[in-house]
Design a protein around this motif. Structure first.
Motif, PDB file in Angstrom:
ATOM      1  N   GLU A 102       0.861  -1.181   0.000  1.00  0.00           N
ATOM      2  CA  GLU A 102       0.000   0.000   0.000  1.00  0.00           C
ATOM      3  C   GLU A 102       0.890   1.221   0.000  1.00  0.00           C
ATOM      4  OE1 GLU A 102      -3.506  -2.054  -0.193  1.00  0.00           O
ATOM      5  OE2 GLU A 102      -3.221   0.099  -0.281  1.00  0.00           O
ATOM      6  N   GLU A 103       0.592   2.146  -0.874  1.00  0.00           N
ATOM      7  CA  GLU A 103       1.476   3.293  -1.001  1.00  0.00           C
ATOM      8  C   GLU A 103       0.841   4.563  -0.505  1.00  0.00           C
ATOM      9  OE1 GLU A 103       2.924   1.344  -5.003  1.00  0.00           O
ATOM     10  OE2 GLU A 103       3.932   3.245  -4.588  1.00  0.00           O
ATOM     11  N   ASP A 104       1.723   5.416  -0.077  1.00  0.00           N
ATOM     12  CA  ASP A 104       1.295   6.657   0.536  1.00  0.00           C
ATOM     13  C   ASP A 104       2.300   7.748   0.152  1.00  0.00           C
ATOM     14  OD1 ASP A 104       2.068   7.989   3.637  1.00  0.00           O
ATOM     15  OD2 ASP A 104       0.237   8.522   2.541  1.00  0.00           O
ATOM     16  N   PRO A 105       1.881   8.906  -0.317  1.00  0.00           N
ATOM     17  CA  PRO A 105       0.474   9.251  -0.569  1.00  0.00           C
ATOM     18  C   PRO A 105      -0.014   8.667  -1.899  1.00  0.00           C
ATOM     19  CG  PRO A 105       1.870  11.064  -1.200  1.00  0.00           C
ATOM     20  CD  PRO A 105       2.784  10.018  -0.623  1.00  0.00           C
ATOM     21  N   GLN A 106      -1.298   8.764  -2.151  1.00  0.00           N
ATOM     22  CA  GLN A 106      -1.837   8.327  -3.438  1.00  0.00           C
ATOM     23  C   GLN A 106      -1.430   9.286  -4.538  1.00  0.00           C
ATOM     24  OE1 GLN A 106      -6.070   7.851  -2.905  1.00  0.00           O
ATOM     25  NE2 GLN A 106      -5.833   5.688  -2.427  1.00  0.00           N
ATOM     26  N   ALA A 107      -1.331  10.558  -4.181  1.00  0.00           N
ATOM     27  CA  ALA A 107      -0.947  11.568  -5.152  1.00  0.00           C
ATOM     28  C   ALA A 107      -0.070  12.602  -4.465  1.00  0.00           C
ATOM     29  CB  ALA A 107      -2.176  12.240  -5.757  1.00  0.00           C
ATOM     30  N   LEU A 108       0.890  13.109  -5.201  1.00  0.00           N
ATOM     31  CA  LEU A 108       1.850  14.061  -4.658  1.00  0.00           C
ATOM     32  C   LEU A 108       2.176  15.073  -5.750  1.00  0.00           C
ATOM     33  CD1 LEU A 108       3.849  14.877  -2.390  1.00  0.00           C
ATOM     34  CD2 LEU A 108       5.469  13.246  -3.381  1.00  0.00           C
ATOM     35  N   SER A 109       2.084  16.346  -5.396  1.00  0.00           N
ATOM     36  CA  SER A 109       2.381  17.406  -6.346  1.00  0.00           C
ATOM     37  C   SER A 109       3.439  18.320  -5.738  1.00  0.00           C
ATOM     38  CB  SER A 109       1.103  18.184  -6.659  1.00  0.00           C
ATOM     39  OG  SER A 109       1.342  19.154  -7.653  1.00  0.00           O
ATOM     40  N   ILE A 110       4.548  18.510  -6.445  1.00  0.00           N
ATOM     41  CA  ILE A 110       5.632  19.326  -5.922  1.00  0.00           C
ATOM     42  C   ILE A 110       6.178  20.229  -7.024  1.00  0.00           C
ATOM     43  CG2 ILE A 110       6.331  17.638  -4.170  1.00  0.00           C
ATOM     44  CD1 ILE A 110       8.557  16.751  -6.053  1.00  0.00           C
ATOM     45  N   GLN A 111       7.002  21.170  -6.626  1.00  0.00           N
ATOM     46  CA  GLN A 111       7.648  22.051  -7.582  1.00  0.00           C
ATOM     47  C   GLN A 111       8.976  21.440  -8.035  1.00  0.00           C
ATOM     48  OE1 GLN A 111       4.711  24.624  -7.888  1.00  0.00           O
ATOM     49  NE2 GLN A 111       6.672  25.165  -8.811  1.00  0.00           N
ATOM     50  N   GLU A 112       9.348  21.761  -9.247  1.00  0.00           N
ATOM     51  CA  GLU A 112      10.629  21.294  -9.769  1.00  0.00           C
ATOM     52  C   GLU A 112      11.755  21.710  -8.817  1.00  0.00           C
ATOM     53  OE1 GLU A 112      11.270  22.675 -13.757  1.00  0.00           O
ATOM     54  OE2 GLU A 112      11.839  20.662 -14.395  1.00  0.00           O
ATOM     55  N   GLY A 113      12.687  20.807  -8.598  1.00  0.00           N
ATOM     56  CA  GLY A 113      13.794  21.098  -7.704  1.00  0.00           C
ATOM     57  C   GLY A 113      13.587  20.582  -6.291  1.00  0.00           C
ATOM     58  N   GLU A 114      12.328  20.384  -5.914  1.00  0.00           N
ATOM     59  CA  GLU A 114      12.051  19.844  -4.579  1.00  0.00           C
ATOM     60  C   GLU A 114      12.284  18.337  -4.570  1.00  0.00           C
ATOM     61  OE1 GLU A 114       8.631  22.971  -3.027  1.00  0.00           O
ATOM     62  OE2 GLU A 114       8.030  21.026  -3.806  1.00  0.00           O
ATOM     63  N   ASN A 115      12.342  17.793  -3.356  1.00  0.00           N
ATOM     64  CA  ASN A 115      12.458  16.340  -3.199  1.00  0.00           C
ATOM     65  C   ASN A 115      11.077  15.712  -3.076  1.00  0.00           C
ATOM     66  OD1 ASN A 115      15.200  16.744  -3.159  1.00  0.00           O
ATOM     67  ND2 ASN A 115      15.378  16.571  -0.928  1.00  0.00           N
ATOM     68  N   ALA A 116      10.940  14.515  -3.577  1.00  0.00           N
ATOM     69  CA  ALA A 116       9.678  13.782  -3.477  1.00  0.00           C
ATOM     70  C   ALA A 116       9.908  12.494  -2.706  1.00  0.00           C
ATOM     71  CB  ALA A 116       9.139  13.457  -4.861  1.00  0.00           C
ATOM     72  N   THR A 117       9.075  12.255  -1.712  1.00  0.00           N
ATOM     73  CA  THR A 117       9.179  11.017  -0.929  1.00  0.00           C
ATOM     74  C   THR A 117       7.874  10.245  -1.011  1.00  0.00           C
ATOM     75  OG1 THR A 117      10.730  12.027   0.618  1.00  0.00           O
ATOM     76  CG2 THR A 117       9.607  10.034   1.336  1.00  0.00           C
ATOM     77  N   MET A 118       8.005   8.978  -1.358  1.00  0.00           N
ATOM     78  CA  MET A 118       6.851   8.085  -1.432  1.00  0.00           C
ATOM     79  C   MET A 118       7.108   6.906  -0.517  1.00  0.00           C
ATOM     80  SD  MET A 118       6.498   8.303  -5.522  1.00  0.00           S
ATOM     81  CE  MET A 118       8.092   9.069  -5.723  1.00  0.00           C
ATOM     82  N   GLY A 178       1.963  -2.573  -5.432  1.00  0.00           N
ATOM     83  CA  GLY A 178       1.183  -1.683  -4.595  1.00  0.00           C
ATOM     84  C   GLY A 178       0.245  -0.839  -5.427  1.00  0.00           C
ATOM     85  N   SER A 179      -0.469   0.022  -4.752  1.00  0.00           N
ATOM     86  CA  SER A 179      -1.510   0.818  -5.401  1.00  0.00           C
ATOM     87  C   SER A 179      -0.955   2.028  -6.134  1.00  0.00           C
ATOM     88  CB  SER A 179      -2.533   1.254  -4.364  1.00  0.00           C
ATOM     89  OG  SER A 179      -1.877   1.846  -3.248  1.00  0.00           O
ATOM     90  N   GLY A 180       0.279   2.381  -5.882  1.00  0.00           N
ATOM     91  CA  GLY A 180       0.922   3.441  -6.647  1.00  0.00           C
ATOM     92  C   GLY A 180       0.751   4.838  -6.090  1.00  0.00           C
ATOM     93  N   THR A 181       1.722   5.674  -6.392  1.00  0.00           N
ATOM     94  CA  THR A 181       1.670   7.102  -6.067  1.00  0.00           C
ATOM     95  C   THR A 181       1.797   7.879  -7.363  1.00  0.00           C
ATOM     96  OG1 THR A 181       2.637   6.875  -3.862  1.00  0.00           O
ATOM     97  CG2 THR A 181       2.867   9.015  -4.941  1.00  0.00           C
ATOM     98  N   GLN A 182       0.854   8.764  -7.606  1.00  0.00           N
ATOM     99  CA  GLN A 182       0.919   9.615  -8.794  1.00  0.00           C
ATOM    100  C   GLN A 182       1.693  10.870  -8.419  1.00  0.00           C
ATOM    101  OE1 GLN A 182      -0.019   9.485 -12.153  1.00  0.00           O
ATOM    102  NE2 GLN A 182       1.129  11.420 -12.145  1.00  0.00           N
ATOM    103  N   LEU A 183       2.866  11.023  -8.999  1.00  0.00           N
ATOM    104  CA  LEU A 183       3.717  12.179  -8.723  1.00  0.00           C
ATOM    105  C   LEU A 183       3.595  13.175  -9.874  1.00  0.00           C
ATOM    106  CD1 LEU A 183       5.981  13.670  -7.164  1.00  0.00           C
ATOM    107  CD2 LEU A 183       7.621  12.361  -8.533  1.00  0.00           C
ATOM    108  N   THR A 184       3.331  14.411  -9.509  1.00  0.00           N
ATOM    109  CA  THR A 184       3.318  15.495 -10.488  1.00  0.00           C
ATOM    110  C   THR A 184       4.360  16.517 -10.090  1.00  0.00           C
ATOM    111  OG1 THR A 184       0.943  15.201 -10.882  1.00  0.00           O
ATOM    112  CG2 THR A 184       1.926  17.281 -11.610  1.00  0.00           C
ATOM    113  N   VAL A 185       5.300  16.789 -10.980  1.00  0.00           N
ATOM    114  CA  VAL A 185       6.328  17.781 -10.728  1.00  0.00           C
ATOM    115  C   VAL A 185       6.038  18.982 -11.610  1.00  0.00           C
ATOM    116  CG1 VAL A 185       8.782  18.296 -10.710  1.00  0.00           C
ATOM    117  CG2 VAL A 185       7.997  15.968 -10.222  1.00  0.00           C
ATOM    118  N   LEU A 186       5.764  20.083 -10.964  1.00  0.00           N
ATOM    119  CA  LEU A 186       5.368  21.293 -11.688  1.00  0.00           C
ATOM    120  C   LEU A 186       6.599  22.099 -12.089  1.00  0.00           C
ATOM    121  CD1 LEU A 186       2.476  22.243  -9.267  1.00  0.00           C
ATOM    122  CD2 LEU A 186       2.269  21.163 -11.512  1.00  0.00           C
TER     123      LEU A 186
END
Lengths: 112, 116
Positions: A5-21, A103-111
């Motif tokens: 099971e993945e968390d979060p289901q969706a994540l939106s961040i700005q370019e240059g930031e770090n993303a954690t799933m 797992g159910s996946g995390t949708q990452l969007t990098v703006l």
């Protein structure tokens, strides 16, 4: 229910930031793998971490595994717009790929 | 790196017709290939394991007469959706692995099936 099971289901961040799933699972595993899927495409293998490993790096990717908590995390550093995708963890109960459960996946969007 | 080719990428068919999807490993021999089904914004569900030269192993709840799998060579597995119905519309993905445990899966790009 799904093994991973993945968390979060969706994540939106700005370019240059770090993303954690994060990924949690329920049973003992042989290894855990992370995959990336661009919209409408197949999956691409990113990294595999074995049950006796705690951390692994590959380029801008860092994966941790905590078998006591039955959890893993995927960190993408200095994210880019091209990192936008769905990310799946997959747990292997043994070395056999047939026992790989996604797992159910995390949708990452990098703006940009 | 390992390449898996899946064809066609998209197919639209009428109810009652059969559709064949091909999965080829281009630069390695795959004694085992896997077929998945994925609904929108959901995870992959393993349908069956395709073994070269033998019958496929189907997961619970997957109708083997509905989803025919043939793995005639070390580089080709086919999935035929027989007498397709609108509820069969989905994204089908194949994958293959090199021999040996702990080998990562190499995926095809998937087939979007729409049954009208």
């Amino acid at each position: 229910s799904q093994q991973g099971e993945e968390d979060p289901q969706a994540l939106s961040i700005q370019e240059g930031e770090n993303a954690t799933m994060n990924c949690s699972y329920k049973t003992s595993i042989n290894n855990l793998q992370w995959y990336r899927q661009n919209s409408g495409r197949g999956l691409v293998h990113l990294i595999l971490i074995r049950s006796n490993e705690r951390e692994k790096h590959s380029g801008r990717l860092r994966v941790t595994l905590d078998t006591s908590k039955k959890s893993s995390s995927l960190l993408i550093t200095a994210s880019r717009a091209a990192d936008t995708a769905s990310y799946f963890c997959a747990t292997a109960l043994s070395g056999s790929a047939r026992q790989l459960t996604f797992g159910s996946g995390t949708q990452l969007t990098v703006l940009p | 790196g390992a390449v898996v080719s899946q064809h066609p990428s998209r197919v639209i068919c009428k109810s009652g017709t059969s559709v064949k999807i091909e999965c080829r490993s281009l630069d390695f021999q795959a004694t085992t290939m896997f077929w998945y089904r994925q609904f929108p914004k959901q995870s992959l569900m393993l349908m069956a394991t395709s073994n070269e030269g033998s019958k496929a192993t189907y997961e619970q709840g997957v109708e083997k007469d509905k989803f025919l799998i043939n793995h005639a060579s070390l580089t080709l597995s086919t999935l035929t959706v027989t007498s397709a119905h609108p509820e069969d519309s989905s994204f089908y993905i194949c994958s293959a692995t090199r021999t040996g445990n702990n080998s990562p899966l190499h995926f095809g790009n998937g087939t979007r099936l729409t049954v009208t």
